[in-house]
Design a protein around this motif. Sequence first.
Motif, PDB file in Angstrom:
ATOM      1  N   GLU A 138       0.861  -1.177   0.000  1.00  0.00           N
ATOM      2  CA  GLU A 138       0.000   0.000   0.000  1.00  0.00           C
ATOM      3  C   GLU A 138       0.904   1.236   0.000  1.00  0.00           C
ATOM      4  O   GLU A 138       1.840   1.336   0.784  1.00  0.00           O
ATOM      5  CB  GLU A 138      -0.921  -0.005   1.217  1.00  0.00           C
ATOM      6  CG  GLU A 138      -2.116   0.881   1.031  1.00  0.00           C
ATOM      7  CD  GLU A 138      -3.205   0.622   2.065  1.00  0.00           C
ATOM      8  OE1 GLU A 138      -4.180   1.377   2.048  1.00  0.00           O
ATOM      9  OE2 GLU A 138      -3.079  -0.312   2.864  1.00  0.00           O
ATOM     10  N   TYR A 139       0.616   2.166  -0.892  1.00  0.00           N
ATOM     11  CA  TYR A 139       1.452   3.358  -1.045  1.00  0.00           C
ATOM     12  C   TYR A 139       1.568   4.125   0.270  1.00  0.00           C
ATOM     13  O   TYR A 139       2.643   4.599   0.624  1.00  0.00           O
ATOM     14  CB  TYR A 139       0.897   4.256  -2.155  1.00  0.00           C
ATOM     15  CG  TYR A 139       1.805   5.415  -2.481  1.00  0.00           C
ATOM     16  CD1 TYR A 139       2.920   5.230  -3.285  1.00  0.00           C
ATOM     17  CD2 TYR A 139       1.550   6.687  -1.975  1.00  0.00           C
ATOM     18  CE1 TYR A 139       3.766   6.278  -3.572  1.00  0.00           C
ATOM     19  CE2 TYR A 139       2.394   7.743  -2.260  1.00  0.00           C
ATOM     20  CZ  TYR A 139       3.495   7.537  -3.068  1.00  0.00           C
ATOM     21  OH  TYR A 139       4.344   8.578  -3.348  1.00  0.00           O
ATOM     22  N   THR A 140       0.490   4.195   1.028  1.00  0.00           N
ATOM     23  CA  THR A 140       0.527   4.930   2.297  1.00  0.00           C
ATOM     24  C   THR A 140       1.441   4.242   3.312  1.00  0.00           C
ATOM     25  O   THR A 140       2.053   4.909   4.144  1.00  0.00           O
ATOM     26  CB  THR A 140      -0.892   5.085   2.893  1.00  0.00           C
ATOM     27  OG1 THR A 140      -1.492   3.790   3.001  1.00  0.00           O
ATOM     28  CG2 THR A 140      -1.755   5.977   2.025  1.00  0.00           C
ATOM     29  N   ASP A 141       1.559   2.904   3.243  1.00  0.00           N
ATOM     30  CA  ASP A 141       2.477   2.190   4.133  1.00  0.00           C
ATOM     31  C   ASP A 141       3.934   2.522   3.811  1.00  0.00           C
ATOM     32  O   ASP A 141       4.769   2.619   4.713  1.00  0.00           O
ATOM     33  CB  ASP A 141       2.261   0.674   4.043  1.00  0.00           C
ATOM     34  CG  ASP A 141       0.975   0.223   4.701  1.00  0.00           C
ATOM     35  OD1 ASP A 141       0.477   0.952   5.591  1.00  0.00           O
ATOM     36  OD2 ASP A 141       0.469  -0.858   4.339  1.00  0.00           O
ATOM     37  N   ILE A 142       4.226   2.704   2.544  1.00  0.00           N
ATOM     38  CA  ILE A 142       5.588   3.084   2.145  1.00  0.00           C
ATOM     39  C   ILE A 142       5.903   4.471   2.684  1.00  0.00           C
ATOM     40  O   ILE A 142       6.972   4.701   3.256  1.00  0.00           O
ATOM     41  CB  ILE A 142       5.743   3.028   0.618  1.00  0.00           C
ATOM     42  CG1 ILE A 142       5.554   1.593   0.131  1.00  0.00           C
ATOM     43  CG2 ILE A 142       7.094   3.564   0.179  1.00  0.00           C
ATOM     44  CD1 ILE A 142       5.399   1.456  -1.356  1.00  0.00           C
ATOM     45  N   GLN A 143       4.970   5.404   2.521  1.00  0.00           N
ATOM     46  CA  GLN A 143       5.169   6.757   3.041  1.00  0.00           C
ATOM     47  C   GLN A 143       5.344   6.734   4.556  1.00  0.00           C
ATOM     48  O   GLN A 143       6.215   7.422   5.096  1.00  0.00           O
ATOM     49  CB  GLN A 143       3.986   7.651   2.672  1.00  0.00           C
ATOM     50  CG  GLN A 143       3.919   8.003   1.214  1.00  0.00           C
ATOM     51  CD  GLN A 143       2.705   8.848   0.903  1.00  0.00           C
ATOM     52  OE1 GLN A 143       1.606   8.560   1.369  1.00  0.00           O
ATOM     53  NE2 GLN A 143       2.903   9.891   0.120  1.00  0.00           N
ATOM     54  N   LYS A 144       4.528   5.945   5.238  1.00  0.00           N
ATOM     55  CA  LYS A 144       4.588   5.843   6.694  1.00  0.00           C
ATOM     56  C   LYS A 144       5.950   5.300   7.136  1.00  0.00           C
ATOM     57  O   LYS A 144       6.571   5.823   8.057  1.00  0.00           O
ATOM     58  CB  LYS A 144       3.461   4.940   7.198  1.00  0.00           C
ATOM     59  CG  LYS A 144       3.390   4.810   8.697  1.00  0.00           C
ATOM     60  CD  LYS A 144       2.219   3.900   9.079  1.00  0.00           C
ATOM     61  CE  LYS A 144       2.222   3.637  10.571  1.00  0.00           C
ATOM     62  NZ  LYS A 144       1.198   2.667  10.951  1.00  0.00           N
ATOM     63  N   MET A 145       6.441   4.259   6.468  1.00  0.00           N
ATOM     64  CA  MET A 145       7.737   3.682   6.800  1.00  0.00           C
ATOM     65  C   MET A 145       8.850   4.709   6.626  1.00  0.00           C
ATOM     66  O   MET A 145       9.732   4.843   7.483  1.00  0.00           O
ATOM     67  CB  MET A 145       8.029   2.467   5.912  1.00  0.00           C
ATOM     68  CG  MET A 145       9.370   1.823   6.202  1.00  0.00           C
ATOM     69  SD  MET A 145       9.920   0.689   4.917  1.00  0.00           S
ATOM     70  CE  MET A 145      10.266   1.811   3.569  1.00  0.00           C
ATOM     71  N   LEU A 146       8.786   5.459   5.547  1.00  0.00           N
ATOM     72  CA  LEU A 146       9.814   6.470   5.297  1.00  0.00           C
ATOM     73  C   LEU A 146       9.783   7.564   6.367  1.00  0.00           C
ATOM     74  O   LEU A 146      10.830   8.008   6.833  1.00  0.00           O
ATOM     75  CB  LEU A 146       9.638   7.075   3.903  1.00  0.00           C
ATOM     76  CG  LEU A 146       9.944   6.149   2.732  1.00  0.00           C
ATOM     77  CD1 LEU A 146       9.572   6.819   1.415  1.00  0.00           C
ATOM     78  CD2 LEU A 146      11.404   5.731   2.724  1.00  0.00           C
ATOM     79  N   LYS A 147       8.593   7.981   6.758  1.00  0.00           N
ATOM     80  CA  LYS A 147       8.479   9.015   7.789  1.00  0.00           C
ATOM     81  C   LYS A 147       8.968   8.511   9.142  1.00  0.00           C
ATOM     82  O   LYS A 147       9.638   9.230   9.872  1.00  0.00           O
ATOM     83  CB  LYS A 147       7.026   9.504   7.902  1.00  0.00           C
ATOM     84  CG  LYS A 147       6.606  10.389   6.762  1.00  0.00           C
ATOM     85  CD  LYS A 147       5.166  10.818   6.901  1.00  0.00           C
ATOM     86  CE  LYS A 147       4.742  11.609   5.674  1.00  0.00           C
ATOM     87  NZ  LYS A 147       3.332  11.938   5.692  1.00  0.00           N
ATOM     88  N   GLU A 148       8.638   7.257   9.480  1.00  0.00           N
ATOM     89  CA  GLU A 148       9.048   6.710  10.772  1.00  0.00           C
ATOM     90  C   GLU A 148      10.553   6.516  10.872  1.00  0.00           C
ATOM     91  O   GLU A 148      11.114   6.566  11.956  1.00  0.00           O
ATOM     92  CB  GLU A 148       8.343   5.365  11.015  1.00  0.00           C
ATOM     93  CG  GLU A 148       6.877   5.507  11.315  1.00  0.00           C
ATOM     94  CD  GLU A 148       6.161   4.167  11.401  1.00  0.00           C
ATOM     95  OE1 GLU A 148       6.791   3.112  11.146  1.00  0.00           O
ATOM     96  OE2 GLU A 148       4.956   4.169  11.719  1.00  0.00           O
ATOM     97  N   HIS A 149      11.212   6.318   9.756  1.00  0.00           N
ATOM     98  CA  HIS A 149      12.648   6.072   9.765  1.00  0.00           C
ATOM     99  C   HIS A 149      13.442   7.259   9.245  1.00  0.00           C
ATOM    100  O   HIS A 149      14.614   7.124   8.899  1.00  0.00           O
ATOM    101  CB  HIS A 149      12.968   4.801   8.969  1.00  0.00           C
ATOM    102  CG  HIS A 149      12.432   3.588   9.642  1.00  0.00           C
ATOM    103  ND1 HIS A 149      11.153   3.127   9.403  1.00  0.00           N
ATOM    104  CD2 HIS A 149      12.964   2.773  10.570  1.00  0.00           C
ATOM    105  CE1 HIS A 149      10.937   2.069  10.146  1.00  0.00           C
ATOM    106  NE2 HIS A 149      12.011   1.830  10.869  1.00  0.00           N
ATOM    107  N   LYS A 150      12.801   8.397   9.231  1.00  0.00           N
ATOM    108  CA  LYS A 150      13.459   9.612   8.789  1.00  0.00           C
ATOM    109  C   LYS A 150      14.518  10.001   9.814  1.00  0.00           C
ATOM    110  O   LYS A 150      14.247  10.073  11.013  1.00  0.00           O
ATOM    111  CB  LYS A 150      12.409  10.722   8.649  1.00  0.00           C
ATOM    112  CG  LYS A 150      12.896  11.965   8.005  1.00  0.00           C
ATOM    113  CD  LYS A 150      11.717  12.922   7.845  1.00  0.00           C
ATOM    114  CE  LYS A 150      12.054  14.109   7.040  1.00  0.00           C
ATOM    115  NZ  LYS A 150      10.895  14.992   6.883  1.00  0.00           N
ATOM    116  N   ALA A 151      15.703  10.228   9.349  1.00  0.00           N
ATOM    117  CA  ALA A 151      16.805  10.571  10.254  1.00  0.00           C
ATOM    118  C   ALA A 151      17.030  12.075  10.266  1.00  0.00           C
ATOM    119  O   ALA A 151      16.818  12.753   9.263  1.00  0.00           O
ATOM    120  CB  ALA A 151      18.080   9.867   9.797  1.00  0.00           C
TER     121      ALA A 151
END
Length: 109
Positions: A89-102
């Motif tokens: 799901e595209y929103t899951d990809i966005q969520k993963m990127l935001k959660e692991h944003k350094a």
Amino acid sequence: MALKSERDYGQEKLYREQIVTTFDLVEFKEVLLKDLVRIIADNYSSTPKKWIKSFEVRKLLGISPGKLQNLRDEGLLPFTKVGGMIFYEYTDIQKMLKEHKATIGQFKP
């Protein structure tokens, strides 16, 4: 009587009216560009697809198949498997990127 600009190409003769000019080419280019812009605009959607396939995720994130497998195995990227196809799901990809944003302070030399 033949025109002076007439050329003999095999059996067919080329007349002045049949010659393509620079103006004709510029006009053709403008029409072609307008058509291309219209086609791209018609087919481009600013809203991404809700579900995307593995190859699209790899292309989007610039990662290898092994890295994508690791993201699934570690539970970082949820997925749905239908038959042999894996969808994300595209929103899951966005969520993963935001959660692991350094942030800059998180990296230690």
